[in-house]
Each structure stands twice: as C-alpha cells, then as structure tokens.
Design a protein around this motif. Sequence first.
Motif, PDB file in Angstrom:
ATOM      1  N   ARG A  34       0.836  -1.211   0.000  1.00 12.81           N
ATOM      2  CA  ARG A  34       0.000   0.000   0.000  1.00 12.81           C
ATOM      3  C   ARG A  34       0.867   1.256   0.000  1.00 12.81           C
ATOM      4  NH1 ARG A  34      -2.480   3.144   4.174  1.00 12.81           N
ATOM      5  NH2 ARG A  34      -4.344   4.173   3.386  1.00 12.81           N
ATOM      6  N   GLY A  35       1.887   1.259   0.842  1.00  9.66           N
ATOM      7  CA  GLY A  35       2.808   2.396   0.878  1.00  9.66           C
ATOM      8  C   GLY A  35       3.552   2.566  -0.434  1.00  9.66           C
ATOM      9  N   PHE A  36       3.910   1.446  -1.048  1.00 11.21           N
ATOM     10  CA  PHE A  36       4.586   1.477  -2.349  1.00 11.21           C
ATOM     11  C   PHE A  36       3.707   2.147  -3.394  1.00 11.21           C
ATOM     12  CE2 PHE A  36       4.903  -0.873  -6.432  1.00 11.21           C
ATOM     13  CZ  PHE A  36       6.101  -0.335  -6.875  1.00 11.21           C
ATOM     14  N   ARG A  37       2.418   1.776  -3.433  1.00 12.05           N
ATOM     15  CA  ARG A  37       1.505   2.394  -4.395  1.00 12.05           C
ATOM     16  C   ARG A  37       1.377   3.886  -4.145  1.00 12.05           C
ATOM     17  NH1 ARG A  37      -1.309  -2.504  -3.693  1.00 12.05           N
ATOM     18  NH2 ARG A  37      -2.681  -1.584  -2.135  1.00 12.05           N
ATOM     19  N   MET A  38       1.310   4.286  -2.887  1.00 15.41           N
ATOM     20  CA  MET A  38       1.203   5.714  -2.545  1.00 15.41           C
ATOM     21  C   MET A  38       2.442   6.476  -3.015  1.00 15.41           C
ATOM     22  SD  MET A  38      -1.662   6.346  -0.774  1.00 15.41           S
ATOM     23  CE  MET A  38      -1.308   7.682   0.324  1.00 15.41           C
ATOM     24  N   VAL A  39       3.623   5.925  -2.721  1.00 13.72           N
ATOM     25  CA  VAL A  39       4.871   6.581  -3.134  1.00 13.72           C
ATOM     26  C   VAL A  39       4.929   6.698  -4.653  1.00 13.72           C
ATOM     27  CG1 VAL A  39       7.384   6.283  -3.256  1.00 13.72           C
ATOM     28  CG2 VAL A  39       6.211   5.990  -1.083  1.00 13.72           C
ATOM     29  N   MET A  40       4.581   5.619  -5.345  1.00 14.80           N
ATOM     30  CA  MET A  40       4.635   5.644  -6.813  1.00 14.80           C
ATOM     31  C   MET A  40       3.618   6.630  -7.390  1.00 14.80           C
ATOM     32  SD  MET A  40       7.212   3.922  -7.638  1.00 14.80           S
ATOM     33  CE  MET A  40       7.000   4.176  -9.377  1.00 14.80           C
ATOM     34  N   LEU A  41       2.434   6.731  -6.798  1.00 15.58           N
ATOM     35  CA  LEU A  41       1.442   7.702  -7.268  1.00 15.58           C
ATOM     36  C   LEU A  41       1.935   9.132  -7.068  1.00 15.58           C
ATOM     37  CD1 LEU A  41      -1.959   6.131  -6.151  1.00 15.58           C
ATOM     38  CD2 LEU A  41      -1.196   6.584  -8.486  1.00 15.58           C
ATOM     39  N   ILE A  42       2.508   9.400  -5.917  1.00 11.50           N
ATOM     40  CA  ILE A  42       3.004  10.757  -5.640  1.00 11.50           C
ATOM     41  C   ILE A  42       4.172  11.096  -6.567  1.00 11.50           C
ATOM     42  CG2 ILE A  42       4.196  12.168  -3.917  1.00 11.50           C
ATOM     43  CD1 ILE A  42       2.456  10.696  -1.787  1.00 11.50           C
ATOM     44  N   VAL A  43       5.149  10.204  -6.658  1.00 15.13           N
ATOM     45  CA  VAL A  43       6.311  10.456  -7.517  1.00 15.13           C
ATOM     46  C   VAL A  43       5.884  10.556  -8.978  1.00 15.13           C
ATOM     47  CG1 VAL A  43       8.469   9.442  -8.380  1.00 15.13           C
ATOM     48  CG2 VAL A  43       7.994   9.452  -5.942  1.00 15.13           C
ATOM     49  N   GLY A  44       4.987   9.668  -9.407  1.00 14.03           N
ATOM     50  CA  GLY A  44       4.488   9.715 -10.781  1.00 14.03           C
ATOM     51  C   GLY A  44       3.732  10.991 -11.062  1.00 14.03           C
ATOM     52  N   GLY A  45       2.891  11.428 -10.117  1.00 16.37           N
ATOM     53  CA  GLY A  45       2.129  12.672 -10.284  1.00 16.37           C
ATOM     54  C   GLY A  45       3.032  13.884 -10.373  1.00 16.37           C
ATOM     55  N   VAL A  46       3.998  13.980  -9.460  1.00  9.84           N
ATOM     56  CA  VAL A  46       4.944  15.104  -9.484  1.00  9.84           C
ATOM     57  C   VAL A  46       5.754  15.082 -10.776  1.00  9.84           C
ATOM     58  CG1 VAL A  46       7.024  16.038  -8.388  1.00  9.84           C
ATOM     59  CG2 VAL A  46       5.076  15.354  -6.988  1.00  9.84           C
ATOM     60  N   SER A  47       6.174  13.914 -11.189  1.00  8.49           N
ATOM     61  CA  SER A  47       6.944  13.775 -12.428  1.00  8.49           C
ATOM     62  C   SER A  47       6.117  14.200 -13.636  1.00  8.49           C
ATOM     63  CB  SER A  47       7.362  12.325 -12.612  1.00  8.49           C
ATOM     64  OG  SER A  47       8.740  12.202 -12.618  1.00  8.49           O
ATOM     65  N   LEU A  48       4.859  13.803 -13.646  1.00  8.90           N
ATOM     66  CA  LEU A  48       3.984  14.152 -14.765  1.00  8.90           C
ATOM     67  C   LEU A  48       3.759  15.659 -14.836  1.00  8.90           C
ATOM     68  CD1 LEU A  48       2.198  13.097 -17.066  1.00  8.90           C
ATOM     69  CD2 LEU A  48       0.309  13.023 -15.422  1.00  8.90           C
ATOM     70  N   VAL A  49       3.494  16.272 -13.696  1.00 15.32           N
ATOM     71  CA  VAL A  49       3.258  17.723 -13.660  1.00 15.32           C
ATOM     72  C   VAL A  49       4.515  18.479 -14.089  1.00 15.32           C
ATOM     73  CG1 VAL A  49       2.810  19.676 -12.114  1.00 15.32           C
ATOM     74  CG2 VAL A  49       1.404  17.621 -11.962  1.00 15.32           C
ATOM     75  N   CYS A  50       5.649  18.128 -13.511  1.00 15.84           N
ATOM     76  CA  CYS A  50       6.907  18.819 -13.855  1.00 15.84           C
ATOM     77  C   CYS A  50       7.304  18.543 -15.305  1.00 15.84           C
ATOM     78  CB  CYS A  50       8.023  18.392 -12.912  1.00 15.84           C
ATOM     79  SG  CYS A  50       7.782  18.942 -11.223  1.00 15.84           S
ATOM     80  N   GLY A  51       7.144  17.305 -15.731  1.00 16.92           N
ATOM     81  CA  GLY A  51       7.481  16.948 -17.104  1.00 16.92           C
ATOM     82  C   GLY A  51       6.601  17.679 -18.107  1.00 16.92           C
ATOM     83  N   THR A  52       5.314  17.811 -17.790  1.00 15.54           N
ATOM     84  CA  THR A  52       4.391  18.530 -18.664  1.00 15.54           C
ATOM     85  C   THR A  52       4.773  20.003 -18.752  1.00 15.54           C
ATOM     86  OG1 THR A  52       2.637  16.982 -18.085  1.00 15.54           O
ATOM     87  CG2 THR A  52       1.956  19.064 -19.072  1.00 15.54           C
ATOM     88  N   ALA A  53       5.187  20.580 -17.613  1.00 13.77           N
ATOM     89  CA  ALA A  53       5.617  21.992 -17.624  1.00 13.77           C
ATOM     90  C   ALA A  53       6.815  22.165 -18.557  1.00 13.77           C
ATOM     91  CB  ALA A  53       5.963  22.442 -16.209  1.00 13.77           C
ATOM     92  N   PHE A  54       7.781  21.275 -18.500  1.00 16.05           N
ATOM     93  CA  PHE A  54       8.946  21.360 -19.393  1.00 16.05           C
ATOM     94  C   PHE A  54       8.542  21.093 -20.843  1.00 16.05           C
ATOM     95  CE2 PHE A  54      11.439  20.948 -15.490  1.00 16.05           C
ATOM     96  CZ  PHE A  54      12.463  21.856 -15.739  1.00 16.05           C
TER      97      PHE A  54
END
Length: 176
Positions: A34-54
Amino acid sequence: MSPAKSDFAAHDVAGEEPTLYRVRLAPHRSLDERGFRMVMLIVGGVSLVCGTAFLLMGAWPVFGVFGLDVLVLYIAFRMSFRSARAREEITVTPSLIEVRKIDPRGAADEARLNPLWTRLDKEFHEDYGLQRLSLTSRGAPVVVGGFLHTQQREELAQGLDLALAQAKRGVVRSEL
C-alpha cells in the motif's frame, strides 16, 4: 527480522529430542504494498506535472527523463520487495543444528551441523558492532543472519550461544 519464535527446551513429541532453539528470520521492509503504491502515485504525479511543464516550454527531452526516473524507482522497489522473500530457519536440538536458507526465488539450501563440533564465530567492527555471524563446523562456516541489522544479529548470537551451550552440556531427560 525479529526472530519469529524462540523456543527453549520445548518438546515436540514425547520421546523425541527437545528443541533448544528455533528461529525464522526474514528481512525487514518498512514499506508495504500500500505504501509502495502511494509513493509511486506521488512520484508519478509530481513527475507528470513537472514533465508537462517542461514539455510546454519546449524542452521535450526533459519529459522523457522524468518518466525514466519513475521507471527506475519502480524497478528498484520491485527488486527490494523480491529480495525480501528470502528466509532463514535455524533449529538447534541436542544432536543437530539445521540451517535452512530460502532465497528470493524459493530455492532452499540446507546445512546440518553437529552442535558438539560447532562454534559460533562473530566478527565485530569497532564502530559498527557485530557484522558477521557464522556457525563453523569442521572448518566450513555457514553464515547466518546476513540480512539482519546489528542489534538483531546480536540477539540471534545470544540465542545461538545459549542453545549451543545447552547442547554441549547435554539435556537431562526424565523417564516417566
């Protein structure tokens, strides 16, 4: 780790040898699925937002690098979870020490030692404490608790010391 169960002088079946020490060791992982899924969702979300900005700024290669970071993190966590499937089972009776190691793939390796000819070797580091623990019989060492933390390895060493001393003293059996 936390030794699953330590049984001193527990009798299995009437007339059979008593179990002086039994422990099942497993690597500790602080992050569950469960913690793994949470970490991956947060990291994936931040990566997607930052990547989209670039990507919107025209730096499209950076978007791929953000995705690559998430993939590498995912692979690293999966490897860690896979290595956590390793196990060690140690049983000491008056006439036998049985060490069973199960690797992450499920393959088992067993060692059987005579407690009267076995010694517990400990390698200490001045700053870090007990670093290596092995049962040695006839010159052949069997390393135990390699994936444990120092404190857990010291607890294992204490339990094995007591069980080996009791096996070498002999077990008094009463006839009923």
